[in-house]
Design a protein around this motif. Sequence first.
Motif, PDB file in Angstrom:
ATOM      1  N   MET A 138       0.821  -1.211   0.000  1.00  0.00           N
ATOM      2  CA  MET A 138       0.000   0.000   0.000  1.00  0.00           C
ATOM      3  C   MET A 138       0.855   1.262   0.000  1.00  0.00           C
ATOM      4  SD  MET A 138      -3.144  -1.088   2.528  1.00  0.00           S
ATOM      5  CE  MET A 138      -4.055   0.430   2.224  1.00  0.00           C
ATOM      6  N   ILE A 139       1.936   1.250   0.769  1.00  0.00           N
ATOM      7  CA  ILE A 139       2.837   2.409   0.779  1.00  0.00           C
ATOM      8  C   ILE A 139       3.442   2.622  -0.607  1.00  0.00           C
ATOM      9  CG2 ILE A 139       5.039   3.288   1.665  1.00  0.00           C
ATOM     10  CD1 ILE A 139       4.344   1.919   4.340  1.00  0.00           C
ATOM     11  N   TYR A 159      -0.862  10.153   4.644  1.00  0.00           N
ATOM     12  CA  TYR A 159      -1.923  10.268   5.644  1.00  0.00           C
ATOM     13  C   TYR A 159      -2.535   8.890   5.882  1.00  0.00           C
ATOM     14  CZ  TYR A 159      -6.252  12.197   7.727  1.00  0.00           C
ATOM     15  OH  TYR A 159      -7.305  12.507   8.558  1.00  0.00           O
ATOM     16  N   PHE A 160      -2.411   8.391   7.114  1.00  0.00           N
ATOM     17  CA  PHE A 160      -2.938   7.080   7.484  1.00  0.00           C
ATOM     18  C   PHE A 160      -4.263   7.248   8.218  1.00  0.00           C
ATOM     19  CE2 PHE A 160       1.343   6.122   6.523  1.00  0.00           C
ATOM     20  CZ  PHE A 160       1.486   4.750   6.365  1.00  0.00           C
ATOM     21  N   ILE A 161      -5.255   6.454   7.803  1.00  0.00           N
ATOM     22  CA  ILE A 161      -6.555   6.450   8.470  1.00  0.00           C
ATOM     23  C   ILE A 161      -6.902   4.999   8.779  1.00  0.00           C
ATOM     24  CG2 ILE A 161      -8.980   7.143   8.338  1.00  0.00           C
ATOM     25  CD1 ILE A 161      -8.083   8.967   5.940  1.00  0.00           C
ATOM     26  N   LEU A 167      -7.779  -0.031   6.454  1.00  0.00           N
ATOM     27  CA  LEU A 167      -6.571   0.786   6.422  1.00  0.00           C
ATOM     28  C   LEU A 167      -6.590   1.613   5.150  1.00  0.00           C
ATOM     29  CD1 LEU A 167      -3.706   1.634   7.282  1.00  0.00           C
ATOM     30  CD2 LEU A 167      -2.847  -0.465   6.213  1.00  0.00           C
ATOM     31  N   ASN A 168      -6.569   2.930   5.305  1.00  0.00           N
ATOM     32  CA  ASN A 168      -6.527   3.854   4.169  1.00  0.00           C
ATOM     33  C   ASN A 168      -5.233   4.645   4.226  1.00  0.00           C
ATOM     34  OD1 ASN A 168      -9.150   2.959   3.860  1.00  0.00           O
ATOM     35  ND2 ASN A 168     -10.089   4.869   4.564  1.00  0.00           N
ATOM     36  N   ILE A 201       0.079  11.366  10.169  1.00  0.00           N
ATOM     37  CA  ILE A 201       0.831  11.634   8.946  1.00  0.00           C
ATOM     38  C   ILE A 201       2.285  11.235   9.167  1.00  0.00           C
ATOM     39  CG2 ILE A 201       1.435  13.364   7.202  1.00  0.00           C
ATOM     40  CD1 ILE A 201      -0.868  15.099   8.315  1.00  0.00           C
ATOM     41  N   VAL A 202       2.773  10.305   8.352  1.00  0.00           N
ATOM     42  CA  VAL A 202       4.145   9.808   8.463  1.00  0.00           C
ATOM     43  C   VAL A 202       4.988  10.424   7.341  1.00  0.00           C
ATOM     44  CG1 VAL A 202       5.622   7.770   8.521  1.00  0.00           C
ATOM     45  CG2 VAL A 202       3.280   7.637   9.398  1.00  0.00           C
TER      46      VAL A 202
END
Length: 399
Positions: A138-139, A159-161, A167-168, A201-202
Amino acid sequence: MKLTFTKSTLESVVNDSLCSVSDKNTIPVVEGIRFRTEKGDVCSLTTYDLEKGFRAEVGCEVEEPGNFVINAQKLNRIIKYMPDEYITIEVNENFVAEITGGRSKFELHALDGKTFPSLPELDGEKGFTVNAGILRKMINQVFFAISTTDQRPVLCGAYFIIENGRLNIVACDGNRLAVRKKSCEIINNNKDNTELELKFIVPGRTLAQLVKLMDDDSDVRIKLGRKHVIFKMDGKTFFSRLIDGEYIDYDRVIPKNAGIKVVTDRMSIISSLERASLVTEDKNVGQTKSYVKCEFEGNLLKVSSNSITGSVYDEIPIEKTGDDLTIAFNCRYLLEALRAADGDRLSLMFVNPLVSVIIEKEENDTEGEAGAQKQASAEEDGEPDESYLYMVCPVKMKD
C-alpha cells in the motif's frame, strides 16, 4: 568495551541501522551507531538522526561491557569486506575502536556513548498490528504522490486512516492524488481497549526506509506516541517524528460529475506512454520538458508529443462512453500513477480538458475468468476488499 559478533548478524543489523544515520548534520555523534551492552550477551545498536531512529538487540560475546559510538558508514564498509566469520570490536580508554576479523584489523575513532542524543519514549497508548506485506504494498502504491517540497509540510508525508477494520493511505503533492484503501486483519493494541480509530501523517523519508526494513511474511506492530510513530518488527524498532498538522480534505477535490469514461488495457497505455516519454523526458539544457497529448476519439486513444529534438505518435484501442476529448499531461506524472495501479483494465474518468483525470480499477476487470470467480468468492466469504483511486492534474496545451 570488547564485543564479538558473527559477521552475518552484524552486517545485517548495521546495514539496517543506516536507515536513520544523518549525513547532513554537523553533530558527529548522529553519524554513528551507538553500541551499548544491555544485559548478558546482548548488545543494543542504535542510530538516530533527530527525526527518525533505529534500534535492535544483537546477540554477541561480551568480554567487556561498554557504551560507545562508531561512525556508521565507515563501519558498514569495513564489515562488508571483512574476511572472517567472526568480527571483534574493541574500544579502549582513548576512544580508539579496533575492528578485527581473521588477520585483518582496522582502527576508527570512537565517541563516548553518553554524548548520544536522548531517544523519545518508544511506546504509546494507542496502536495496532498489521501484515507487513500488505502495508509495504500500500505504501508503494501511493509513495509517488508524496510531495518532496516543504511548502506545505503535511503533503510531505502519507496520511494514514485506520477505522472499522480498514486501512486507508493517502498521498498528494498538489499535482497528483493517490488514495489506497484495504479491509484487512488489523489487531487493536490500544492499551485502554477503546475502538481503533487513528489518523496520523508519516513523513515520506520515513516510509522510504520503512519499506526496506519490513519482511512481507511477518507482522509489524505500530504504536503512536504524542509526537512519534514506532514500528516494531522482527526484533527491530524503527521510529520517526510524525508530521503535525491537519491533512487536506482530499475527498472534496475529487470530481464527482465525470461524464466521460474510458476503459483501457493498463499495460497497453503504460507502454504507449513509455514510448512517448522518450520525447517528453528528453533532457536538454535550457529546454522545458514537453507534455504528452492524449486524444480520445471514438474507440482510439491517440498519444502524441513534440519536443525540440523530435516527435512521437501512437495509437491504442479503448472503450469510451461520452464525448471525444483532447487533454494533455506531464507524461511522468501520468505514468507513475498508472504503474502504481494494479489489475489488467483501468477506468479513466474525465470532466473536461481542465479537470484532473480519475484513475480506478475497472469495475468489470476480472483479470480473467478465474479472477472474476475469485472476487465473487471473496465477497461471499467476507475476505478483505481493496480499492485505489489516482488523480492527475492536466497541463495547459499550447495553441
